[in-house]
Design an enzyme around this catalytic site. Structure first.
Site, PDB file in Angstrom:
ATOM      1  CG  ASN A   9      -5.047   1.714   5.844  1.00 27.29           C
ATOM      2  OD1 ASN A   9      -5.014   1.412   7.120  1.00 27.29           O
ATOM      3  ND2 ASN A   9      -3.875   1.665   5.220  1.00 27.29           N
ATOM      4  CE  LYS A  11      -2.274   5.231   5.454  1.00 27.02           C
ATOM      5  NZ  LYS A  11      -0.982   5.697   4.486  1.00 27.02           N
ATOM      6  CG  HIS A  95      -0.087  -0.414   3.608  1.00 33.99           C
ATOM      7  ND1 HIS A  95       0.880   0.474   3.840  1.00 33.99           N
ATOM      8  CD2 HIS A  95      -1.318   0.285   3.367  1.00 33.99           C
ATOM      9  CE1 HIS A  95       0.189   1.824   3.508  1.00 33.99           C
ATOM     10  NE2 HIS A  95      -0.831   1.630   3.015  1.00 33.99           N
ATOM     11  CD  GLU A  97       1.591   3.838   5.618  1.00 36.17           C
ATOM     12  OE1 GLU A  97       0.955   3.307   6.563  1.00 36.17           O
ATOM     13  OE2 GLU A  97       1.456   4.778   4.799  1.00 36.17           O
ATOM     14  CD  GLU A 167      -2.327   0.970  -1.013  1.00 32.91           C
ATOM     15  OE1 GLU A 167      -3.456   1.751  -0.874  1.00 32.91           O
ATOM     16  OE2 GLU A 167      -1.669   0.640   0.009  1.00 32.91           O
ATOM     17  N   GLY A 173      -0.120   8.711   0.515  1.00 34.01           N
ATOM     18  CA  GLY A 173      -0.103   9.909   1.699  1.00 34.01           C
ATOM     19  C   GLY A 173       0.644  11.329   1.039  1.00 34.01           C
ATOM     20  CB  SER A 212      -2.908  10.617  -3.148  1.00 35.63           C
ATOM     21  OG  SER A 212      -1.761  10.915  -2.212  1.00 35.63           O
TER      22      SER A 212
HETATM   23  C1  PEP Z   1      -3.098   3.911   1.775  1.00 32.84           C
HETATM   24  O1  PEP Z   1      -2.510   4.147   3.248  1.00 32.84           O
HETATM   25  O2  PEP Z   1      -3.039   2.591   1.551  1.00 32.84           O
HETATM   26  C2  PEP Z   1      -3.204   5.159   1.154  1.00 32.84           C
HETATM   27  C3  PEP Z   1      -3.576   4.610  -0.267  1.00 32.84           C
HETATM   28  O3  PEP Z   1      -3.106   6.228   1.569  1.00 32.84           O
HETATM   29  P1  PEP Z   1      -3.503   7.294   1.023  1.00 32.84           P
HETATM   30  O4  PEP Z   1      -5.022   7.343   0.519  1.00 32.84           O
HETATM   31  O5  PEP Z   1      -3.379   8.490   2.068  1.00 32.84           O
HETATM   32  O6  PEP Z   1      -2.573   7.887   0.085  1.00 32.84           O
END
Ligand code: PEP
Length: 251
Positions: A9, A11, A95, A97, A167, A173, A212
């Site tokens: 992803n 973003k 997601h 976000e 998630e 992040g 992460s």
């Molecule tokens: C995500 O945005 O779906 C995600 C898992 O981000 P990150 O790997 O940066 O934590």
């Protein structure tokens, strides 16, 4: 046996030059990736470019969001048939976000999920709790609520043509990964909830972990019985790191 899926992803990152470099780098290392399905989800404007770069490769294309509508007076929206026309196989819905920053609730996410499937795309449905919710020990009820909204609208059978991504919001992040045991516990809960409605669908549905994931923690995470790959944010922006995660599936 479910296959591992690793989806990047990107973003709100990238440019024409970055897309060319990143996809070029990923494709150059794909001979190392035997066991995993791989997908990248660039921002909308780069989908056409990515479609061209990925043509004939084993890497699938996905989008980061989709409209719940097909066409009409919906300024700024992008529909599933449009994404399909640009070669998308997957689309991320719900997601954290989008849920937190753009006020997308469970019902709206469920409509996007349905619209994605109606347009021939495989939705990657994101679910997960905030840190506050984990501390209140309500992780399971939050994840169940997010999942149930989709099941209520589309039926449990719809999950056969979908991917679920667990998630935890506190891990996205932040560099703070859920331990493989913490992640496995929630994945097992999700699969169990689906199994309560349809055991066959539960056996087949891929449940990815996101939060992460890095090359050095992917092997342990992907080694857990209910973790079928990863949704990767930050580490998907560097070909070397993304490939490192994809090759973790080989082990
Ligand atoms: C995500 O945005 O779906 C995600 C898992 O981000 P990150 O790997 O940066 O934590």
């Amino acid at each position: 046996m479910r296959k591992i899926l690793v989806a990047g992803n990107w973003k709100l990152n990238g440019s024409l030059a970055d897309t060319e470099k990143l996809i070029g780098g990923v494709l150059a290392g794909m001979d190392q990736v035997q066991a995993a399905d791989v997908a990248v989800c660039p921002p909308y404007p780069y989908l056409a470019q990515a479609q061209g770069l990925l043509a004939g490769s084993a890497v699938s294309l996905g989008a980061q969001d989709v409209s719940d509508q097909v066409s009409g007076a919906f300024t700024g929206e992008v529909s599933a048939p449009m994404l399909k026309e640009f070669g998308c196989r997957y689309v991320i819905v719900g997601h954290s976000e989008r849920r937190a920053l753009y006020c997308e609730d469970d019902e709206f996410t469920a409509r996007k999920f349905a619209a994605a499937q109606a347009g021939g795309l495989t939705p990657i449905l994101c679910v997960g709790e905030t840190l506050e919710e984990r501390e209140q020990d309500i992780t399971e009820s939050v994840v169940a609520r997010q999942l149930d909204a989709v099941i209520a609208l589309s039926g449990v059978e719809a999950l056969e043509n979908a991917v679920i991504a667990y998630e935890p919001v506190w891990a996205i992040g932040t560099g703070k990964t859920a331990t493989p045991e913490q992640a496995q516990a929630v994945h097992e809960f999700i699969r169990g909830r689906v199994a309560g409605l349809n055991a066959g669908v539960a056996e087949k549905v891929q449940i990815l972990y996101g939060g992460s994931v890095k090359p050095d923690n992917a092997v342990e995470l992907f080694g857990k019985p209910d973790i079928d790959g990863g949704l990767i944010g930050g580490a998907s922006l560097k070909a070397e790191d993304f490939l490192g995660i994809c090759t973790a599936a080989n082990q």
